[in-house]
Design a protein around this motif. Sequence first.
Motif, PDB file in Angstrom:
ATOM      1  N   ALA A 191       4.053   6.499  -7.690  1.00 59.78           N
ATOM      2  CA  ALA A 191       2.589   7.115  -8.209  1.00 59.78           C
ATOM      3  C   ALA A 191       3.322   8.460  -8.056  1.00 59.78           C
ATOM      4  O   ALA A 191       3.529   9.011  -9.188  1.00 59.78           O
ATOM      5  CB  ALA A 191       1.586   7.210  -7.260  1.00 59.78           C
ATOM      6  N   THR A 202       3.471   1.457  -3.465  1.00 58.12           N
ATOM      7  CA  THR A 202       2.091   2.070  -4.301  1.00 58.12           C
ATOM      8  C   THR A 202       2.258   3.747  -3.982  1.00 58.12           C
ATOM      9  O   THR A 202       2.070   4.040  -5.539  1.00 58.12           O
ATOM     10  CB  THR A 202       0.866   1.129  -4.509  1.00 58.12           C
ATOM     11  OG1 THR A 202       0.722   0.018  -4.264  1.00 58.12           O
ATOM     12  CG2 THR A 202      -0.205   1.753  -5.754  1.00 58.12           C
ATOM     13  N   LYS A 203       1.821   4.244  -3.182  1.00 54.83           N
ATOM     14  CA  LYS A 203       2.297   5.668  -3.352  1.00 54.83           C
ATOM     15  C   LYS A 203       2.978   6.791  -3.820  1.00 54.83           C
ATOM     16  O   LYS A 203       3.282   7.508  -4.195  1.00 54.83           O
ATOM     17  CB  LYS A 203       1.667   6.016  -2.066  1.00 54.83           C
ATOM     18  CG  LYS A 203       0.021   6.086  -1.114  1.00 54.83           C
ATOM     19  CD  LYS A 203      -0.476   6.507   0.074  1.00 54.83           C
ATOM     20  CE  LYS A 203      -1.755   5.625  -0.196  1.00 54.83           C
ATOM     21  NZ  LYS A 203      -2.968   6.273  -0.475  1.00 54.83           N
ATOM     22  N   THR A 204       4.058   5.300  -3.515  1.00 51.62           N
ATOM     23  CA  THR A 204       5.722   6.168  -3.667  1.00 51.62           C
ATOM     24  C   THR A 204       5.543   6.382  -4.971  1.00 51.62           C
ATOM     25  O   THR A 204       6.342   6.796  -5.495  1.00 51.62           O
ATOM     26  CB  THR A 204       6.855   5.337  -2.932  1.00 51.62           C
ATOM     27  OG1 THR A 204       6.841   5.060  -1.532  1.00 51.62           O
ATOM     28  CG2 THR A 204       7.944   6.033  -3.106  1.00 51.62           C
ATOM     29  N   ASN A 228      -1.839   2.415  -8.508  1.00 56.11           N
ATOM     30  CA  ASN A 228      -2.857   2.040  -7.606  1.00 56.11           C
ATOM     31  C   ASN A 228      -2.636   1.118  -6.844  1.00 56.11           C
ATOM     32  O   ASN A 228      -2.310   0.350  -7.678  1.00 56.11           O
ATOM     33  CB  ASN A 228      -4.514   3.181  -8.324  1.00 56.11           C
ATOM     34  CG  ASN A 228      -4.195   3.838  -9.222  1.00 56.11           C
ATOM     35  OD1 ASN A 228      -4.503   5.000  -8.213  1.00 56.11           O
ATOM     36  ND2 ASN A 228      -3.936   4.477 -10.212  1.00 56.11           N
ATOM     37  N   SER A 229      -2.863   1.145  -5.802  1.00 61.47           N
ATOM     38  CA  SER A 229      -3.435  -0.355  -5.502  1.00 61.47           C
ATOM     39  C   SER A 229      -4.840  -0.962  -5.136  1.00 61.47           C
ATOM     40  O   SER A 229      -5.508   0.470  -4.451  1.00 61.47           O
ATOM     41  CB  SER A 229      -2.792  -0.501  -4.030  1.00 61.47           C
ATOM     42  OG  SER A 229      -3.528   0.104  -3.131  1.00 61.47           O
ATOM     43  N   ARG A 251       0.565  -1.298  -0.108  1.00 60.83           N
ATOM     44  CA  ARG A 251       0.172  -0.108  -0.104  1.00 60.83           C
ATOM     45  C   ARG A 251       0.268   1.146   0.048  1.00 60.83           C
ATOM     46  O   ARG A 251       0.457   2.348  -0.231  1.00 60.83           O
ATOM     47  CB  ARG A 251      -1.202   0.358   1.144  1.00 60.83           C
ATOM     48  CG  ARG A 251      -2.236   0.611   1.620  1.00 60.83           C
ATOM     49  CD  ARG A 251      -2.562   0.628   2.814  1.00 60.83           C
ATOM     50  NE  ARG A 251      -3.031   1.813   2.943  1.00 60.83           N
ATOM     51  CZ  ARG A 251      -3.984   2.221   4.566  1.00 60.83           C
ATOM     52  NH1 ARG A 251      -3.605   1.332   4.995  1.00 60.83           N
ATOM     53  NH2 ARG A 251      -5.127   3.221   4.737  1.00 60.83           N
ATOM     54  N   GLY A 252       1.927   1.181   0.827  1.00 56.57           N
ATOM     55  CA  GLY A 252       2.425   2.621   0.959  1.00 56.57           C
ATOM     56  C   GLY A 252       3.735   2.483  -0.388  1.00 56.57           C
ATOM     57  O   GLY A 252       4.479   3.676  -0.990  1.00 56.57           O
ATOM     58  N   THR A 265      -4.664   7.881  -9.407  1.00 54.44           N
ATOM     59  CA  THR A 265      -2.806   7.640  -9.319  1.00 54.44           C
ATOM     60  C   THR A 265      -2.376   7.768  -7.531  1.00 54.44           C
ATOM     61  O   THR A 265      -3.020   8.491  -7.304  1.00 54.44           O
ATOM     62  CB  THR A 265      -1.796   8.440  -9.711  1.00 54.44           C
ATOM     63  OG1 THR A 265      -0.684   7.411 -10.110  1.00 54.44           O
ATOM     64  CG2 THR A 265      -1.465   9.458  -9.652  1.00 54.44           C
ATOM     65  N   GLY A 266      -2.440   6.594  -7.003  1.00 49.89           N
ATOM     66  CA  GLY A 266      -1.774   6.666  -5.542  1.00 49.89           C
ATOM     67  C   GLY A 266      -3.040   6.618  -4.680  1.00 49.89           C
ATOM     68  O   GLY A 266      -3.016   6.581  -3.344  1.00 49.89           O
ATOM     69  N   ALA A 267      -4.042   6.078  -5.341  1.00 53.72           N
ATOM     70  CA  ALA A 267      -5.715   5.353  -4.066  1.00 53.72           C
ATOM     71  C   ALA A 267      -5.321   3.696  -4.151  1.00 53.72           C
ATOM     72  O   ALA A 267      -4.412   3.311  -4.192  1.00 53.72           O
ATOM     73  CB  ALA A 267      -6.641   6.074  -5.163  1.00 53.72           C
ATOM     74  N   GLU A 268      -6.176   4.090  -3.072  1.00 55.44           N
ATOM     75  CA  GLU A 268      -5.905   2.388  -2.465  1.00 55.44           C
ATOM     76  C   GLU A 268      -7.550   2.101  -2.488  1.00 55.44           C
ATOM     77  O   GLU A 268      -8.183   2.768  -1.925  1.00 55.44           O
ATOM     78  CB  GLU A 268      -5.803   2.898  -1.319  1.00 55.44           C
ATOM     79  CG  GLU A 268      -6.019   3.901  -0.067  1.00 55.44           C
ATOM     80  CD  GLU A 268      -5.094   3.793   0.700  1.00 55.44           C
ATOM     81  OE1 GLU A 268      -6.126   4.276   2.443  1.00 55.44           O
ATOM     82  OE2 GLU A 268      -4.472   4.082   1.186  1.00 55.44           O
TER      83      GLU A 268
END
Length: 272
Positions: free
Chosen positions: A173, A169-171, A184-185, A166-167, A239-242
Motif C-alpha cells: 500500500a 499488503t500494508k507494505t 488491501n487484504s 497481511r503485512g 489502502t492498507g486496510a485489513e
Amino acid sequence: MAQGDGRLHGKVALITGGAGGQGRAEAILFAQEGAAVVLTDVDVKGGEEAAAAVRAAGGKAIFLRHDVCDPKAWQDCADAAVSQFGGLHVLINNAGTISRHGIKTIPLSSWNKTLEVNLTGVMLGMQVCAPAMRDAGGGSIINVSSIAGMSAHYDAAYCASKWAVRGLTKTAAIDLVDWGIRANSIHPGQIIETSFFRDGAPGHTESARRSIPMQRQGTPQECAYLALFLASDESSFITGAEIAIDGGFTAGAAIWMRSRMRDELAKAEAQG
C-alpha cells in the motif's frame, strides 16, 4: 448475464484461483459489473469451465493455466490482460494452499510449499502486475488472507503465510501509492463452499458454525461483494486496510462462546 450497476465498467481484472470458490464467484460478479476478467488457476478444467460460463452469459473472460510460484507465468498473465483487453486495473491474489500440520509435525517440504504459494505467489503477482496497473492509470490489489492471519490456527505454515500476507499488503500500500495503486487484504472466516473447508476433519464444519457469533458460515458470494467494493472506485480512499469477513469471529468469538457457556451452566445449576 444479469447486469449490475457497471461499478467496474472499463476495468480489467486478473483473478488467481479462479476455477472455483471465491475466485469463480468474483469472476462472475465482476463480469456482471462490466469488467473483463482474466481467470487463472492450476485447475485447467475448472478454470476453463468458469471462463466459459462467464462468456456464455455475455461477459468477457479468458482462462490461463497459471502456477503462481512462476515469475514467467505471472508475466504471461499480465501480458495477456493487456493484449486481450487493453490494460490491467485489478489484481486479486486468491490462489492458495493449506498444509494441515502443526509445528510438531510439519515436514519442511510442506512448510516451504505453503509459503511459496501463499506468500511468494502474492509478492510475485504484485511485483509483476504493478507496472501494467500503473500504465493503466492505477488500480486496486486485493490480497486474500484469512482470519488465520489475525489469530492462531492449527496449521503452522498456513497461519504464518496468512499473517505475512497481511503485512506484505500494508507494505505494498505504501510502496505502490505513487503509482496510483491501492492494496488491501481481506480475511475470510469459515467459507463452506471451498475445497479447504470441505476437506476438513470430521466435525469441522459444525464446530465452526457453532463458534461463529452469527451462527452460520459465509459464502464465496459474500466475499466477492467485498472484493467488488475494494476493486471499485467507491473505495478510492482505502489502502492498507485489513477487513475481516467472518460473522464476528475475530471480533469476539471467545467472549461470545463464554457467555453462552455461562448461561448454560447457570441453567444446569438452577435445574439441579
